[in-house]
Design an enzyme around this catalytic site. Structure first.
Site, PDB file in Angstrom:
ATOM      1  N   PHE A  40     -24.731 -47.492 -48.322  1.00  0.00           N
ATOM      2  CA  PHE A  40     -23.741 -48.001 -49.277  1.00  0.00           C
ATOM      3  C   PHE A  40     -22.420 -47.251 -49.063  1.00  0.00           C
ATOM      4  CE2 PHE A  40     -27.984 -47.881 -51.240  1.00  0.00           C
ATOM      5  CZ  PHE A  40     -28.225 -49.233 -51.439  1.00  0.00           C
ATOM      6  N   ASP A  58     -23.177 -50.813 -45.038  1.00  0.00           N
ATOM      7  CA  ASP A  58     -22.725 -51.476 -46.259  1.00  0.00           C
ATOM      8  C   ASP A  58     -22.847 -52.983 -46.083  1.00  0.00           C
ATOM      9  OD1 ASP A  58     -21.030 -50.352 -48.828  1.00  0.00           O
ATOM     10  OD2 ASP A  58     -20.620 -52.459 -48.426  1.00  0.00           O
ATOM     11  N   ASP A  63     -25.606 -43.644 -51.902  1.00  0.00           N
ATOM     12  CA  ASP A  63     -24.547 -43.783 -52.914  1.00  0.00           C
ATOM     13  C   ASP A  63     -24.453 -45.243 -53.344  1.00  0.00           C
ATOM     14  OD1 ASP A  63     -22.352 -43.389 -54.559  1.00  0.00           O
ATOM     15  OD2 ASP A  63     -20.899 -43.356 -52.911  1.00  0.00           O
ATOM     16  N   ARG A 106     -18.508 -35.334 -52.076  1.00  0.00           N
ATOM     17  CA  ARG A 106     -18.351 -35.567 -50.637  1.00  0.00           C
ATOM     18  C   ARG A 106     -18.098 -34.248 -49.913  1.00  0.00           C
ATOM     19  NH1 ARG A 106     -16.150 -40.891 -52.399  1.00  0.00           N
ATOM     20  NH2 ARG A 106     -14.125 -40.046 -52.968  1.00  0.00           N
ATOM     21  N   CYS A 162     -24.496 -44.044 -60.379  1.00  0.00           N
ATOM     22  CA  CYS A 162     -23.234 -44.131 -61.115  1.00  0.00           C
ATOM     23  C   CYS A 162     -23.368 -45.004 -62.354  1.00  0.00           C
ATOM     24  CB  CYS A 162     -22.121 -44.653 -60.212  1.00  0.00           C
ATOM     25  SG  CYS A 162     -22.407 -46.327 -59.582  1.00  0.00           S
TER      26      CYS A 162
END
Length: 399
Positions: A229, A251, A300, A213, A340
Site C-alpha cells: 500500500f 499499490d 500501511d 517513515r 489509520c
C-alpha cells in the site's frame, strides 16, 4: 447569538472531560432562534454554562464547541489567537517545511484541517459553522506565516470528503484565490516528493507518518524491503535512501504507482526502488508461493473501516494482511504494520496482530510502538483525534 441549548441530565460527559462534540441525543431543549451554523450557548441540565459552539440540526454531531467561556466572542481576534497557538506549537514540535498546521478539534478549531506543503496551503473544511469562517481563517493564517517570513503562493481547498454531506454541505475542491501549479515539490526526512494537491488522496500527501517513515530507516540498510500500500512511495523511498539493497512497492492505484515511480527518479533511486500496480491481497500469496522472503515488510493499508458497523470485516482484513506479511518476513527480519482507522482502536489492533502471529506460528518481539506525528496532536477526551497506530516487530520462527 440568541439560542441556548440545555443538555439532558447525565449527558455531556465527553464535553466535561475536554472533548469538543455534543451529539443530538444529548440535548434536552433548545430555546431561542438560530440558523444552521450559528453560535449557541450551551448549558448543563442545571444551568451551569459549558461554553459556546456551532449548531447544525442536519448533523448527528449537533454542536461543535469553540470555547468554554460564556463571555468569549468568537470573532477574528479569537480565530487569530487559535491559529497563532497552532503555529507556535508546530514550530516547537515538528519540521515545519511540510506539516499539518491545523488539526480540527485537537487545535480547538473543530471541523477544519489545514496542511502546509512548502509554500502551498491545502484546506479541508468538514463542518458548517467553521466553513463560514474559512475566508477569515485562511487570511489570518497567511498573515501569521508571513510574520515568520513564509510567503504562501497559493491555497487549494480539498473539501471533497463524503462526510460533508452529513453537514448539509456540498463536496467541493478548487482554488481559494488565484490559480497556481498544484504539483508541489516537498522534502521530508531528506527525501523529495512531488505532491499533487489537486488529485492526490486526502490533501495530497500523508504527513501523519513522517516520523514513522524515519523510524524504519535504520532497519533497511542492505535489506530487501517490501512496501505494501505504498501510495506515492513514501515508505519505499525512505527505505531506499537509507541504503536498502532492493525495494518493491505495491499499490492498487495506477496514479499512485506512476507518482511513486516519478518520486523514485526524483531521488535517483529508480535502480533499487521498483513499484508494481497490484492488489496487495492478491500479490502477497503469490510471493509466498514463489518462496520470496524479505528483510523488512511494511504494511500501511488504508482504513478498512470508517464506522463501527463494519468493524468485524475490518478485523478480518487486518488479520489477513498481517498474516500474509509475517509469512514473507525472513526469520529475524522486521515487520512494520499500522492502522489509520479511529474505530480500530489500540486494544483491538494489538489483539488482531497477536491473533495473526499465532495463526502463522510466528513469535513477535516488539521494537517500537508509535502514533501519528506531533503535528496531528492527540487531544485527550477527543477520541476521534487518536487514529494512527504503528508497530515495528522483529518476526521470529517458532523453534
Amino acid at each position: 447569538m440568541s439560542a441556548v441549548v440545555t443538555l439532558k441530565k447525565g449527558e455531556g460527559r465527553t464535553i466535561k472531560a475536554g472533548g469538543a462534540w455534543i451529539f443530538d441525543n444529548e440535548i434536552d431543549t433548545v430555546s431561542g432562534s438560530f440558523e444552521p451554523g450559528d453560535m449557541v450557548l450551551v448549558h448543563d441540565f442545571d444551568g451551569y454554562v459549558l461554553g459556546k459552539g456551532f449548531i447544525n440540526p442536519r448533523s448527528r454531531i449537533r454542536i461543535r464547541m469553540m470555547t468554554r467561556r460564556a463571555d468569549q466572542e468568537v470573532d477574528e481576534v479569537f480565530i487569530r489567537m487559535r491559529l497563532q497557538n497552532a503555529w507556535d506549537y508546530r514550530k516547537k514540535t515538528v519540521d515545519t517545511g511540510c506539516c499539518r498546521i491545523v488539526f480540527g478539534e485537537a487545535d480547538f478549531l473543530p471541523g477544519i484541517v489545514i496542511d502546509k506543503f512548502s509554500d502551498v496551503l491545502v484546506v479541508e473544511s468538514l463542518a458548517l459553522g467553521i466553513d463560514r469562517l474559512k475566508p477569515m481563517i485562511v487570511k489570518n493564517l497567511k498573515e501569521i506565516l508571513a510574520e515568520d517570513g513564509i510567503r504562501i503562493r497559493g491555497v487549494y481547498e480539498r473539501s471533497d470528503a463524503k462526510v460533508r454531506e452529513q453537514e448539509g454541505l456540498p463536496r467541493y475542491k478548487g482554488f481559494l484565490g488565484e490559480a497556481f501549479d498544484t504539483n508541489v515539490l516537498i522534502e521530508e526526512n531528506g527525501v523529495k516528493f512531488m505532491v499533487d494537491v489537486e488529485n492526490g488522496q486526502k490533501t495530497g500527501f500523508f504527513l501523519d507518518q513522517k516520523y514513522n517513515r524515519q523510524s524504519i530507516r535504520r532497519l533497511c540498510k542492505d535489506a530487501r524491503v517490501l512496501d505494501c500500500f505504498t501510495h506515492t512511495g513514501s515508505f519505499a523511498l525512505n527505505a531506499g535512501q537509507a541504503g536498502a539493497k532492493s525495494v518493491l512497492g505495491v499499490d492498487a492505484s495506477e496514479l499512485g504507482v506512476k507518482q511513486a515511480e516519478e518520486n523514485a527518479r526524483l531521488n535517483g533511486l529508480e535502480d533499487r526502488v521498483k513499484f508494481v500496480c497490484r492488489d496487495v491481497f492478491e500479490l502477497l500469496p503469490e510471493l509466498e508461493k514463489q518462496g520470496e522472503r524479505f528483510d523488512v515488510v511494511i504494511l500501511d493499508p488504508p482504513a478498512f473501516t470508517k464506522s463501527r458497523s463494519s468493524i468485524k470485516n475490518a478485523v478480518k482484513g487486518y488479520r489477513e494482511i498481517n498474516m500474509r506479511g509475517m509469512k514473507l518476513v525472513r526469520d529475524g527480519g522486521f515487520l512494520a504494520t499500522c492502522s489509520c482507522s479511529h474505530f480500530m482502536d489500540y486494544e483491538l489492533f494489538t489483539q488482531t496482530i497477536s491473533q495473526a502471529a499465532r495463526a502463522v506460528h510466528k513469535r513477535l518481539r516488539q521494537v517500537e510502538f508509535r502514533t501519528q506525528a506531533p503535528d496531528h496532536p492527540i487531544l485527550w477526551a477527543a477520541d476521534e483525534s487518536y487514529y494512527l497506530k504503528f508497530y515495528i516487530f522483529q518476526v521470529c520462527e517458532e523453534k
